[in-house]
Design a protein around this motif. Structure first.
Motif, mmCIF file in Angstrom:
data_model
loop_
_atom_site.group_PDB
_atom_site.id
_atom_site.type_symbol
_atom_site.label_atom_id
_atom_site.label_comp_id
_atom_site.label_asym_id
_atom_site.label_seq_id
_atom_site.Cartn_x
_atom_site.Cartn_y
_atom_site.Cartn_z
ATOM 1 N N LEU A 194 0.876 -4.277 -28.995
ATOM 2 C CA LEU A 194 0.456 -4.786 -27.691
ATOM 3 C C LEU A 194 1.506 -5.710 -27.100
ATOM 4 C CD1 LEU A 194 -1.731 -5.064 -25.509
ATOM 5 C CD2 LEU A 194 -2.712 -6.946 -26.851
ATOM 6 N N ARG A 195 1.879 -5.463 -25.848
ATOM 7 C CA ARG A 195 2.830 -6.317 -25.150
ATOM 8 C C ARG A 195 2.338 -6.764 -23.779
ATOM 9 N NH1 ARG A 195 4.141 -6.846 -29.371
ATOM 10 N NH2 ARG A 195 6.110 -6.449 -30.441
ATOM 11 N N PHE A 196 1.328 -6.062 -23.238
ATOM 12 C CA PHE A 196 0.901 -6.400 -21.877
ATOM 13 C C PHE A 196 -0.582 -6.120 -21.705
ATOM 14 C CE2 PHE A 196 0.598 -5.292 -17.231
ATOM 15 C CZ PHE A 196 0.806 -6.585 -16.766
ATOM 16 N N ILE A 197 -1.311 -7.114 -21.170
ATOM 17 C CA ILE A 197 -2.713 -6.958 -20.809
ATOM 18 C C ILE A 197 -2.818 -7.102 -19.291
ATOM 19 C CG2 ILE A 197 -5.079 -7.801 -21.050
ATOM 20 C CD1 ILE A 197 -4.259 -9.029 -23.731
ATOM 21 N N ALA A 198 -3.259 -6.054 -18.630
ATOM 22 C CA ALA A 198 -3.497 -6.094 -17.186
ATOM 23 C C ALA A 198 -5.003 -6.236 -16.988
ATOM 24 C CB ALA A 198 -2.983 -4.821 -16.519
ATOM 25 N N ASP A 216 8.852 -2.510 -15.166
ATOM 26 C CA ASP A 216 10.154 -2.842 -14.575
ATOM 27 C C ASP A 216 10.762 -4.104 -15.186
ATOM 28 O OD1 ASP A 216 10.132 -0.651 -12.864
ATOM 29 O OD2 ASP A 216 9.193 -1.771 -11.219
ATOM 30 N N GLY A 217 10.018 -4.725 -16.110
ATOM 31 C CA GLY A 217 10.513 -5.936 -16.732
ATOM 32 C C GLY A 217 10.368 -7.183 -15.890
ATOM 33 N N LYS A 218 9.505 -7.121 -14.840
ATOM 34 C CA LYS A 218 9.305 -8.250 -13.948
ATOM 35 C C LYS A 218 7.804 -8.455 -13.690
ATOM 36 C CE LYS A 218 13.687 -7.277 -11.588
ATOM 37 N NZ LYS A 218 14.338 -6.907 -10.300
ATOM 38 N N PRO A 219 7.070 -8.906 -14.715
ATOM 39 C CA PRO A 219 5.612 -9.061 -14.562
ATOM 40 C C PRO A 219 5.230 -9.964 -13.403
ATOM 41 C CG PRO A 219 6.283 -9.355 -16.857
ATOM 42 C CD PRO A 219 7.533 -9.339 -16.038
ATOM 43 N N ILE A 220 4.145 -9.627 -12.729
ATOM 44 C CA ILE A 220 3.642 -10.414 -11.605
ATOM 45 C C ILE A 220 2.210 -10.841 -11.893
ATOM 46 C CG2 ILE A 220 5.150 -9.344 -9.884
ATOM 47 C CD1 ILE A 220 2.824 -7.516 -9.093
ATOM 48 N N ARG A 221 1.733 -11.816 -11.120
ATOM 49 C CA ARG A 221 0.355 -12.340 -11.232
ATOM 50 C C ARG A 221 0.039 -12.736 -12.676
ATOM 51 N NH1 ARG A 221 -0.741 -7.360 -8.267
ATOM 52 N NH2 ARG A 221 -0.664 -7.766 -6.041
ATOM 53 N N GLY A 239 4.198 -12.846 -27.795
ATOM 54 C CA GLY A 239 5.008 -12.089 -26.856
ATOM 55 C C GLY A 239 4.204 -11.162 -25.979
ATOM 56 N N VAL A 240 2.924 -11.469 -25.830
ATOM 57 C CA VAL A 240 2.038 -10.644 -25.013
ATOM 58 C C VAL A 240 1.831 -11.329 -23.662
ATOM 59 C CG1 VAL A 240 -0.259 -9.616 -24.783
ATOM 60 C CG2 VAL A 240 0.858 -9.702 -27.027
ATOM 61 N N VAL A 241 2.148 -10.620 -22.590
ATOM 62 C CA VAL A 241 1.961 -11.125 -21.230
ATOM 63 C C VAL A 241 0.619 -10.633 -20.696
ATOM 64 C CG1 VAL A 241 2.865 -11.076 -18.871
ATOM 65 C CG2 VAL A 241 4.442 -11.154 -20.817
ATOM 66 N N ALA A 242 -0.090 -11.485 -19.977
ATOM 67 C CA ALA A 242 -1.352 -11.093 -19.351
ATOM 68 C C ALA A 242 -1.282 -11.379 -17.852
ATOM 69 C CB ALA A 242 -2.529 -11.843 -19.965
ATOM 70 N N SER A 243 -1.637 -10.385 -17.054
ATOM 71 C CA SER A 243 -1.656 -10.523 -15.597
ATOM 72 C C SER A 243 -3.055 -10.274 -15.070
ATOM 73 C CB SER A 243 -0.685 -9.530 -14.947
ATOM 74 O OG SER A 243 0.653 -9.892 -15.186
ATOM 75 N N GLY A 244 -3.349 -10.845 -13.908
ATOM 76 C CA GLY A 244 -4.654 -10.665 -13.290
ATOM 77 C C GLY A 244 -4.547 -10.058 -11.909
ATOM 78 N N THR A 245 -5.669 -10.044 -11.219
ATOM 79 C CA THR A 245 -5.729 -9.471 -9.879
ATOM 80 C C THR A 245 -6.529 -10.392 -8.965
ATOM 81 O OG1 THR A 245 -7.812 -8.261 -10.129
ATOM 82 C CG2 THR A 245 -5.796 -7.158 -10.888
ATOM 83 N N GLY A 246 -6.495 -10.092 -7.689
ATOM 84 C CA GLY A 246 -7.408 -10.709 -6.740
ATOM 85 C C GLY A 246 -8.761 -10.025 -6.839
ATOM 86 N N GLY A 247 -9.538 -10.177 -5.793
ATOM 87 C CA GLY A 247 -10.877 -9.578 -5.799
ATOM 88 C C GLY A 247 -11.932 -10.656 -5.866
ATOM 89 N N GLY A 248 -13.126 -10.293 -5.565
ATOM 90 C CA GLY A 248 -14.237 -11.239 -5.577
ATOM 91 C C GLY A 248 -15.023 -11.110 -4.293
ATOM 92 N N GLY A 249 -14.418 -11.611 -3.196
ATOM 93 C CA GLY A 249 -15.059 -11.464 -1.893
ATOM 94 C C GLY A 249 -16.481 -11.988 -1.897
ATOM 95 N N ASP A 250 -17.339 -11.292 -1.207
ATOM 96 C CA ASP A 250 -18.726 -11.724 -1.068
ATOM 97 C C ASP A 250 -19.695 -10.955 -1.972
ATOM 98 O OD1 ASP A 250 -18.082 -13.600 0.935
ATOM 99 O OD2 ASP A 250 -18.078 -12.022 2.457
#
Length: 327
Positions: A80-84, A319-324, A102-113
């Motif tokens: 394991l290297r990445f959790i989205a 791409d080697g450039k994790p976001i969020r 060495g595990v990166v974790a990224s999240g997202t937006g969302g929620g709203g109403d």
């Protein structure tokens, strides 16, 4: 960290209860860069079972906090290297320990109403006895009307927690002509005033005055079982308890007791100690509860944001450039 150049990574999408993850986003760009995308529609709770299933995967796409990535799980997933994950944060991931692996974790937006809408669906469904009357009609019951709902106008809604969501609930409650009171361990009179909520200094007073009690707290050691039997017995007999936050905020055995004995009129629940709720659980048999499957945040618009941004996060990792990235 990016995947190895010698082989394509394997990717798993977890806890896709409705089987819709691949239809809410365009995964084609990901498919061209991974060896496989495996979709799992169930949730595993046993750590050994989780590890056995997930050992082959470098990339795991998690839905909120359904599968828990504890230290015990993470240290046994060498690939394991990445959790989205979906959501702005995921308390089911031991993020600090993941970083040491060495595990990166990224999240997202969302929620709203979506959650706000669901809270009021549960409040109205519970106090108006919607589910019970629907069941009578569907079953062909000869008795035309069987219950007398409580009216909301002039009643008091108590908010156990007055953050962003509690403030939104308060605004809607006033449309129904309700008095709104609030308490939490950290709530101040100033913050309550800004939210348009009447400040109550003690939890006990909040409970005694609430015709409807809606919970809006984060689950943490300090809030675990913040409502015990002695607390629930302070609610009026006609009160309805609404929980869309986390099951363990309320002591489950105590909640079952007051519902079973009719000490409160009913409950609208979206969250539970164990999820999915076991098939033989007593809550499934009680007549004075309205139950939903932890779906307050579920909507087509939320899923679109969740999965489209998950795809973006996976591609950025590749791409080697994790976001969020979760901090």
């Amino acid at each position: 960290m990016t995947s190895t150049a010698t082989s394509k990574p394997k990717l798993a999408i977890l806890d896709d209860y409705q089987g819709v993850s691949l239809s809410f986003a365009d995964w084609n760009a990901v498919k061209g860069r991974v060896e496989t995308i495996d979709v799992y529609r169930d949730t595993l709770h046993d750590e050994n079972a989780i590890v056995q299933r997930l050992q082959p995967y470098e990339i795991i796409c998690a839905m909120r906090e359904r599968t828990k990535f504890t230290k015990g799980v993470l240290e046994r997933l060498p690939n394991l290297r990445f959790i989205a994950s979906t959501g702005l944060y995921n308390r089911g991931i031991d993020t600090p320990f993941a970083r040491t692996r060495g595990v990166v974790a990224s999240g997202t937006g969302g929620g709203g109403d979506a959650v706000l809408e669901h809270i009021w669906a549960l409040i109205l469904g519970s106090v108006r006895q919607i589910v019970r009357e629907d069941a009578h009609l569907q079953a062909g019951n000869l008795q035309w009307q069987t219950s007398v709902p409580i009216g909301l106008s002039g009643r008091t809604i108590g908010l156990l927690g007055v953050g962003r969501l509690g403030s939104q609930v308060a605004a809607v409650a006033k449309v129904f002509g309700m008095r709104v009171i609030g308490w939490s361990p950290n709530l101040t009179m100033e913050r309550a005033g800004k939210a348009g909520v009447e400040f109550v200094a003690e939890k006990e007073e909040l409970l005694k005055q609430s015709d409807v009690l809606s919970i809006h707290l984060v689950h943490a050691p300090s809030t675990h079982h913040i409502l015990k039997l002695s607390d629930l017995l302070l609610l009026p007999a006609h009160a309805h308890l609404i929980n869309t936050s986390r099951g363990p905020l309320v002591e489950e055995a105590a909640l079952l007791q007051v519902l079973r004995e009719g000490k409160i009129a009913g409950a609208g629940l979206d969250v539970y100690d164990i999820e999915p709720l076991p098939l033989d659980h007593e809550l499934r048999r009680l007549k004075n509860v309205t139950l939903t499957p932890h779906s307050a945040y579920v909507s087509d618009s939320n899923y679109k944001v969740f999965y489209e941004q998950t795809v973006e996060n996976v591609l950025a990792y590749l791409d080697g450039k994790p976001i969020r990235v979760y901090e």
